[in-house]
Design an enzyme around this catalytic site. Sequence first.
Site, mmCIF file in Angstrom:
data_model
loop_
_atom_site.group_PDB
_atom_site.id
_atom_site.type_symbol
_atom_site.label_atom_id
_atom_site.label_comp_id
_atom_site.label_asym_id
_atom_site.label_seq_id
_atom_site.Cartn_x
_atom_site.Cartn_y
_atom_site.Cartn_z
ATOM 1 N N ARG A 38 5.340 -12.801 9.738
ATOM 2 C CA ARG A 38 6.032 -11.572 9.377
ATOM 3 C C ARG A 38 7.372 -11.497 10.086
ATOM 4 O O ARG A 38 7.596 -12.154 11.098
ATOM 5 C CB ARG A 38 5.168 -10.351 9.683
ATOM 6 C CG ARG A 38 4.878 -10.118 11.143
ATOM 7 C CD ARG A 38 3.759 -9.114 11.342
ATOM 8 N NE ARG A 38 4.095 -7.784 10.877
ATOM 9 C CZ ARG A 38 3.417 -7.131 9.927
ATOM 10 N NH1 ARG A 38 2.394 -7.668 9.344
ATOM 11 N NH2 ARG A 38 3.765 -5.924 9.571
ATOM 12 N N LYS A 74 4.764 0.688 9.411
ATOM 13 C CA LYS A 74 4.837 1.959 8.692
ATOM 14 C C LYS A 74 4.253 3.091 9.532
ATOM 15 O O LYS A 74 4.722 4.215 9.456
ATOM 16 C CB LYS A 74 4.068 1.838 7.369
ATOM 17 C CG LYS A 74 4.901 1.216 6.273
ATOM 18 C CD LYS A 74 4.174 1.242 4.950
ATOM 19 C CE LYS A 74 3.129 0.163 4.896
ATOM 20 N NZ LYS A 74 2.527 -0.011 3.569
ATOM 21 N N GLU A 107 0.875 -1.156 0.000
ATOM 22 C CA GLU A 107 0.000 0.000 0.000
ATOM 23 C C GLU A 107 0.922 1.219 0.000
ATOM 24 O O GLU A 107 1.815 1.311 0.841
ATOM 25 C CB GLU A 107 -0.868 -0.013 1.271
ATOM 26 C CG GLU A 107 -1.885 1.093 1.255
ATOM 27 C CD GLU A 107 -2.694 1.202 2.539
ATOM 28 O OE1 GLU A 107 -2.636 0.283 3.381
ATOM 29 O OE2 GLU A 107 -3.369 2.235 2.679
HETATM 30 P P1 ATP Z 1 3.067 -2.305 8.071
HETATM 31 O O1 ATP Z 1 2.425 -3.171 9.089
HETATM 32 O O2 ATP Z 1 4.519 -2.116 8.278
HETATM 33 O O3 ATP Z 1 2.363 -1.017 7.846
HETATM 34 P P2 ATP Z 1 1.695 -3.514 5.937
HETATM 35 O O4 ATP Z 1 1.523 -4.987 6.002
HETATM 36 O O5 ATP Z 1 0.565 -2.666 6.273
HETATM 37 O O6 ATP Z 1 2.991 -3.146 6.743
HETATM 38 P P3 ATP Z 1 1.663 -3.383 3.102
HETATM 39 O O7 ATP Z 1 2.080 -2.279 2.218
HETATM 40 O O8 ATP Z 1 0.228 -3.721 3.173
HETATM 41 O O9 ATP Z 1 2.223 -3.065 4.529
HETATM 42 O O10 ATP Z 1 2.536 -4.671 2.813
HETATM 43 C C1 ATP Z 1 2.855 -5.188 1.556
HETATM 44 C C2 ATP Z 1 3.253 -6.621 1.722
HETATM 45 O O11 ATP Z 1 4.361 -6.753 2.600
HETATM 46 C C3 ATP Z 1 2.127 -7.433 2.330
HETATM 47 O O12 ATP Z 1 1.965 -8.613 1.591
HETATM 48 C C4 ATP Z 1 2.582 -7.699 3.725
HETATM 49 O O13 ATP Z 1 2.074 -8.895 4.208
HETATM 50 C C5 ATP Z 1 4.102 -7.710 3.589
HETATM 51 N N1 ATP Z 1 4.741 -7.330 4.851
HETATM 52 C C6 ATP Z 1 4.569 -6.203 5.556
HETATM 53 N N2 ATP Z 1 5.274 -6.219 6.697
HETATM 54 C C7 ATP Z 1 5.943 -7.395 6.717
HETATM 55 C C8 ATP Z 1 6.851 -8.014 7.634
HETATM 56 N N3 ATP Z 1 7.221 -7.428 8.764
HETATM 57 N N4 ATP Z 1 7.321 -9.239 7.325
HETATM 58 C C9 ATP Z 1 6.964 -9.846 6.186
HETATM 59 N N5 ATP Z 1 6.122 -9.321 5.278
HETATM 60 C C10 ATP Z 1 5.595 -8.112 5.537
HETATM 61 MG MG MG Z 2 -1.294 -2.543 5.285
#
Ligand code: ATP
Ligand code: MG
Length: 562
Positions: free
Chosen positions: A261, A271, A36
Amino acid sequence: MDSTNNITRDFIRDIIDEDLKTNKYKGRVHTRFPPEPNGYLHIGHAKSICLNFGLAEDYGGLCNLRFDDTNPSKEEEEYVQSIIEDVRWLGFDWDDRLFFASDYFDQMYKYAVQLVKDKKAYVDDLNAKEISECRGTLTKPGRNSPYRDRSVKENLDLFERMKAGEFADGEKVLRAKIDMAHPNLNMRDPVIYRILHATHHRSGDKWCIYPMYDWAHGLEDSIEKITHSICTLEFENHRPLYDWFLDNLDVYHPQQIEFARLNLTYTVMSKRMLLELVEGGYVDGWDDPRIPTISGMRRRGHSPAAIRNFCKRIGVAKVNSMVDFEFLEHCMRDDLNKTSPRFMGALRPLKVVIENFPEDKVEEFEAIINPEDPKAGTRKVPFSRVLYIEQGDFMEDPPKKFYRLAPGREVRLRYAYFVTCKEAIKKDGDVVELRCTIDPATRGGYAPDGRRVKSTIHWVSAAHAIDAEVRLYDRLFTVEDPMGKKDTDFKEFLNPNSLEMLTSCKVEPALQNLKPFDRFQFERLGYFCIDPNTTEENLVINRTVGLRDTWAKIQKKQQIGK
Ligand code: ATP
Ligand code: MG
C-alpha cells in the site's frame, strides 16, 4: 494484447504476461476496484485505481467499479456518490460495470447454504468473546466450538432462522468448518455470517444477516469473473481462505495478488483516521485541501494527470515503504508547469506610486499566458500610476544577496518598465508605500542602452486589481510518520500552522474569468486554484504548491551523498 512496448514493468504485469502465455483465463484481463463506501477516497486508493484501471487499459481488458457494501453500519450513500465522482475525475471509466456487493446477497446466501449442506459450515452459539478465546494463538492451536458438530439439518434450520430475524445481534454466527489447529489463524473456522439488525443503504431491511469480508470478497470476484484480484499486503494471510472458499464451492476462481500500500510522509491515509479528523472538526470536511483525500486534493488544485503520473512513477512493489510527500509535489509541479496559465498577484501587497506616470493614464502590456505552451497565447495586463508589489520584494536595508527592490535601486517590473525606488514612506516604523519612477525608454522591459537589472518583480495595477483571499497550506502534521509513535495519538502531531489565510491580496483582473477548481500559476509564487467557496463578492484562492522544488534538492543531496 501484450504489454511489451509499455514502459511500466512490475511483478503484477509479469504474472499477467505469464497467465496470457499459458492461456489461464482464455486471454482475458479483468480487474476491479472494490472500495467500501465508508469514507472518501484518498491518494492510497488512487494508487489502487490507477493500477486496476491501468492494467485493464494496457492489456485491452476490463475493470469494474464495485462497492464492497457488506457492512451496513458504516456505509452511506454520500460516500458512494463521492467515490463515483472521484474515480471519474481521476480519468477512469467503467462503462456499465458499476456493481454493488449487496446485489449479490441472495447468491452469497445460496453459497452459504451449499457449504452447510456439504458439512463445511455450521451455526455457532458462542459469542464474539468466546470465539476469540477458543481461537488459540500463533503457537497454540485453537479449540473446537461445542456447536461444531451440529447436524446439517439443524444448521440449515438455524441459519434460515438467523436470516428470518429470530435472533438478536451477536446471538449466533455462521462459521466455516475448516481446522481449529490450522497454522494460519484466518483458517480457524472463520465467521462468514453475522447477525446485524441494521438498515442497509441499498437493501434496506431485507437482510439482518451480513456476510463477512473474507467470505464476500472472493465471491464478488468470482461472480464478476475477475481474473486478477489485486489487494494490499495485509490480505496475504487471507489468501488461503480466499482460495478455500472458492475451491470448496467449486466455482470460478480468480487469482488474488497482493501489493504494497502507499504510505506518504507527513500525512495519515486511513479512512478511520481521516474520519476522526473530519468529525472532530480538526479539518474543514472531507475536501479540506490539507488532507490527502481525492476531493481534498482536487480542491487544493492537484490535477488528475499529475496524480496518475505520481502513481505510475512510484510503481508497485511487494514491500511496504514510505513515499516522500515532496515527491508528490514534484510530480504536481511537473504537470502544473506545463498546463497552468500564468497570472500576477500580490499576496502581501505593498503600494507603489510611480511618480512620473500620469494619474489618468492606463497602458496595457501583452503578457504570455504560458511559456510552456505557446498555443495558450497572450493576455493583456493593465498598468497605471499606482501599483501593488509583494512586500517581500522590497527591503529598506538589503543584505548582500538581496537583488530585488531597495531605495535607489533599479529593477524590472515584469513585462512593463524598469523602475527605481526613490523613497520608502513609513508609518509606525513599517514601510507602507514606495515612491518610484520608471524609465519610459525601457517599455517592454529592456533598456535601449543595454543596461541590466538584477531582478524582475511582479506587480498589479491598483485601479484594476481584484481583492482576494488566499489560503496557504502547510503540512498537516509536524512529523514524517504521525502513526509511527505507538503510545501517542496521531492528532498530537497536528501542525497548528497548517493553514494561513491572507485576506487582502490584490490580483490581476484576468482572474475574474476563472471558475472554481481552475488551476493557475501566480508568477514567482507557486501554483494555485480557485476555491469552490468563491462567491461574486469574495474570490477565494488555494495555494496548491510553491514553485521551489524541494524534491529536486533532496535528490541532488542524495546524489552528492553517493
Ligand atoms: P483504509 O485503510 O484507508 O480505510 P481500506 O483498504 O479499508 O482503506 P477500501 O475501501 O477497502 O479501503 O479499499 C479499496 C481498495 O483500495 C482496496 O483494494 C485496497 O487494497 C486499496 N487501498 C486502500 N488503501 C490503499 C493504499 N494506501 N495504497 C494502495 N491501495 C490502497
Ligand atoms: Mg477496508
